[in-house]
Design an enzyme around this catalytic site. Structure first.
Site, mmCIF file in Angstrom:
data_model
loop_
_atom_site.group_PDB
_atom_site.id
_atom_site.type_symbol
_atom_site.label_atom_id
_atom_site.label_comp_id
_atom_site.label_asym_id
_atom_site.label_seq_id
_atom_site.Cartn_x
_atom_site.Cartn_y
_atom_site.Cartn_z
ATOM 1 N N PRO A 149 52.190 61.620 41.817
ATOM 2 C CA PRO A 149 53.638 61.759 41.634
ATOM 3 C C PRO A 149 54.445 61.143 42.780
ATOM 4 O O PRO A 149 54.095 61.291 43.956
ATOM 5 C CB PRO A 149 53.847 63.275 41.566
ATOM 6 C CG PRO A 149 52.544 63.797 41.045
ATOM 7 C CD PRO A 149 51.494 62.913 41.648
ATOM 8 N N CYS A 150 55.531 60.471 42.412
ATOM 9 C CA CYS A 150 56.364 59.783 43.405
ATOM 10 C C CYS A 150 57.647 60.540 43.732
ATOM 11 O O CYS A 150 58.422 60.108 44.583
ATOM 12 C CB CYS A 150 56.729 58.385 42.893
ATOM 13 S SG CYS A 150 57.830 58.396 41.448
ATOM 14 N N GLN A 151 57.881 61.677 43.063
ATOM 15 C CA GLN A 151 59.188 62.330 43.173
ATOM 16 C C GLN A 151 59.599 62.638 44.608
ATOM 17 O O GLN A 151 60.786 62.584 44.945
ATOM 18 C CB GLN A 151 59.203 63.642 42.371
ATOM 19 C CG GLN A 151 59.177 63.438 40.874
ATOM 20 C CD GLN A 151 57.776 63.524 40.325
ATOM 21 O OE1 GLN A 151 56.816 63.159 41.000
ATOM 22 N NE2 GLN A 151 57.640 64.000 39.101
ATOM 23 N N LEU A 153 58.799 60.993 47.223
ATOM 24 C CA LEU A 153 58.833 59.764 48.019
ATOM 25 C C LEU A 153 60.006 58.881 47.657
ATOM 26 O O LEU A 153 60.589 58.224 48.512
ATOM 27 C CB LEU A 153 57.535 58.969 47.816
ATOM 28 C CG LEU A 153 56.228 59.659 48.192
ATOM 29 C CD1 LEU A 153 55.039 58.803 47.757
ATOM 30 C CD2 LEU A 153 56.164 59.920 49.693
ATOM 31 N N SER A 154 60.365 58.843 46.370
ATOM 32 C CA SER A 154 61.353 57.896 45.878
ATOM 33 C C SER A 154 62.758 58.288 46.336
ATOM 34 O O SER A 154 63.032 59.449 46.648
ATOM 35 C CB SER A 154 61.311 57.834 44.354
ATOM 36 O OG SER A 154 61.753 59.050 43.800
#
Length: 369
Positions: A149-151, A153-154
Site C-alpha cells: 500500500p502507498c497511502q 507514502l503518497s
C-alpha cells in the site's frame, strides 16, 4: 549501451523454466495482466489479497471460467470461520466476526469459492511461508510481486511512512520481510512497484534497510523511477520499480520510447450519457477561461468542431474531443492534456479532489440546403 557498475552481478539473468507467479497485495491482478499482455506463459500460483471487492475482481478477470463449488461439503459456519482474519470489507481493517456472520450463505460461499479458485491466501498478516508453497526452485521460476500500500507514502496520504513496527498500511512491507525470512526456498525474482516517495527523503532510510535485508538473502537489487508516458502509454504515471534477482545477476531496465499515441486515441467513441458533464459544468469551464484570459494567463479552453461541414446523408455528426483535468470534485479546471493522469477507480462516484481526467465532446451537424 547500458553501463554495468562494479557492484552489479556478473551475468545477465535468463530464464528457461516454467513461471509460477505469486502476487502479494494482488488487487485485481495487474502484474498477471502484464504477463498476459506480453504473451508470457505462467501459472497463477498464489495471491494474497484481503479486500472483498478486489477478491471478486481478481476472480472475474483471471478465473472467470472456474465455476467449481469448492465450498461443497462445508457448512456455512465452517466457511465463515475460514474467512475470519483473512478478509477486509473496507480495505483498512480485518472484517469482524460480526460482519462476517452478517454475510448471507450465498455471499460467504461465493467469496470462499473466489479465493479458492485464485489460490488466494488472504491477509498477508496471517500468512506464513508454507502458504506460498515455494518448492522445486530448480524446476520452476518463482516471480513474487509486492506492490504494498502507498497511502502512507503518497502526497494524497497522511505521510505516516513505512517504518517497521509503525502499524501503517505502507508498513505492511515488513510482512514481506517476515515471509521471506521464513521461506526454505526463496523466489528467484521479486518485483516491487510503488509511488516515487518510496525513495523520497521521508522513506529513504526504510528503503535502504529493505534493500539491505534483500542483499543479505542474496538478492541483487535494481530500482528506477519510470513514467508510463516514456514507454508508449499516454498516461503521466510516475512509479518506482525495483527488480530483485537471487544470485549474481545484473538487470537493465527497458529503454524509453517515443510516445506515438495521445489519450484521445484510446477513448471510446460511444459513451453512455451518464458519464457526460452537465451544461453547468461546461459553462463553468468557459467562465474560468474568460477569467484566466482577463488576467493575462495563457490557458484557453476552446474545443472546436474541426471546422468541417457534414452532408445530410452523413451517419454521424462532426465530433471533436478535448481531454482535460478536473479537481476539487469536478469543479476546478486544471488544464487541457494529451496524457492521462493516474487512473482512479471511482465506482461511478464522480470526481474526487485530486486531478482526474474528463473529456469534453462537442457535436455539431450542418443543415442541408
Amino acid at each position: 549501451m547500458n553501463q554495468i557498475s562494479f557492484f552489479d552481478g556478473t551475468q545477465p539473468f535468463r530464464n528457461n523454466k516454467p513461471i509460477r507467479l505469486i502476487e502479494l497485495f494482488a488487487g485485481y491482478g495487474s502484474q498477471a495482466l502484464a504477463l498476459k499482455y506480453l504473451g508470457v506463459p505462467f501459472e497463477h500460483y498464489r495471491i494474497s489479497e484481503w479486500a472483498t471487492k478486489s477478491i471478486q475482481a481478481y476472480k472475474d478477470i483471471h478465473a472467470a471460467d472456474d465455476h467449481a463449488d469448492y465450498s461443497h461439503g462445508l457448512t456455512s459456519d465452517e466457511i465463515k470461520a475460514w474467512l475470519l482474519d483473512k478478509i477486509s470489507i473496507d480495505y483498512n481493517k480485518p472484517a469482524s466476526e460480526a460482519q462476517i456472520n452478517r454475510f448471507g450463505k450465498r455471499k460467504a460461499r461465493t467469496l470462499y469459492n473466489a479465493m479458492q479458485a485464485t489460490h488466494n491466501i488472504g491477509s498477508i498478516t496471517q500468512a506464513v511461508a508454507s502458504d506460498l508453497a515455494i518448492e522445486r526452485t530448480d524446476e520452476f521460476l518463482y516471480i513474487m510481486t509486492y506492490s504494498f500500500p502507498c497511502q502512507d507514502l503518497s502526497p494524497a496520504g497522511n505521510g505516516a511512512g513505512m517504518s517497521k513496527g509503525s502499524g501503517t498500511r505502507s508498513g505492511l512491507l515488513w510482512e514481506v520481510e517476515r515471509l521471506l525470512s521464513e521461506c526454505r526456498e526463496l523466489p528467484q525474482v521479486l518485483l516491487m512497484e510503488n509511488v516515487p516517495q518510496v525513495i523520497g527523503s521521508k522513506a529513504i532510510a526504510d528503503f535502504v534497510k529493505w534493500r539491505g535485508f534483500l542483499e543479505q538473502l542474496g538478492y541483487k537489487n535494481y530500482h528506477r523511477i519510470m513514467n508510463a508516458k516514456d514507454y508508449g502509454i499516454p498516461q503521466n504515471r510516475n512509479r518506482c520499480f525495483m527488480v530483485s534477482i537471487l544470485g549474481d545477476y545484473y538487470y537493465t531496465f527497458p529503454t524509453t520510447r517515443k510516445l506515438k499515441y495521445l489519450l484521445k486515441d484510446f477513448l471510446d467513441r460511444h459513451v453512455d450519457e451518464k458519464y457526460y458533464l452537465s451544461d453547468a459544468t461546461i459553462e463553468m469551464f468557459e467562465k474560468h477561461t474568460a477569467e484566466q484570459q482577463a488576467k493575462g494567463n495563457g490557458f484557453k479552453f476552446e474545443p472546436t468542431t474541426g471546422g468541417g461541414m457534414l452532408k445530410q446523408s452523413a451517419p454521424e455528426p462532426v465530433e471533436e474531443r478535448t481531454t482535460i483535468l478536473l479537481s476539487s470534485n469536478g469543479t476546478k479546471l486544471e488544464r487541457t492534456t494529451t496524457v492521462a493522469a493516474t487512473i482512479c477507480a471511482r465506482d461511478r462516484k464522480g470526481f474526487g479532489n485530486q486531478a482526474m481526467n474528463a473529456v469534453v465532446e462537442t457535436r455539431g451537424g450542418a443543415a442541408s440546403e
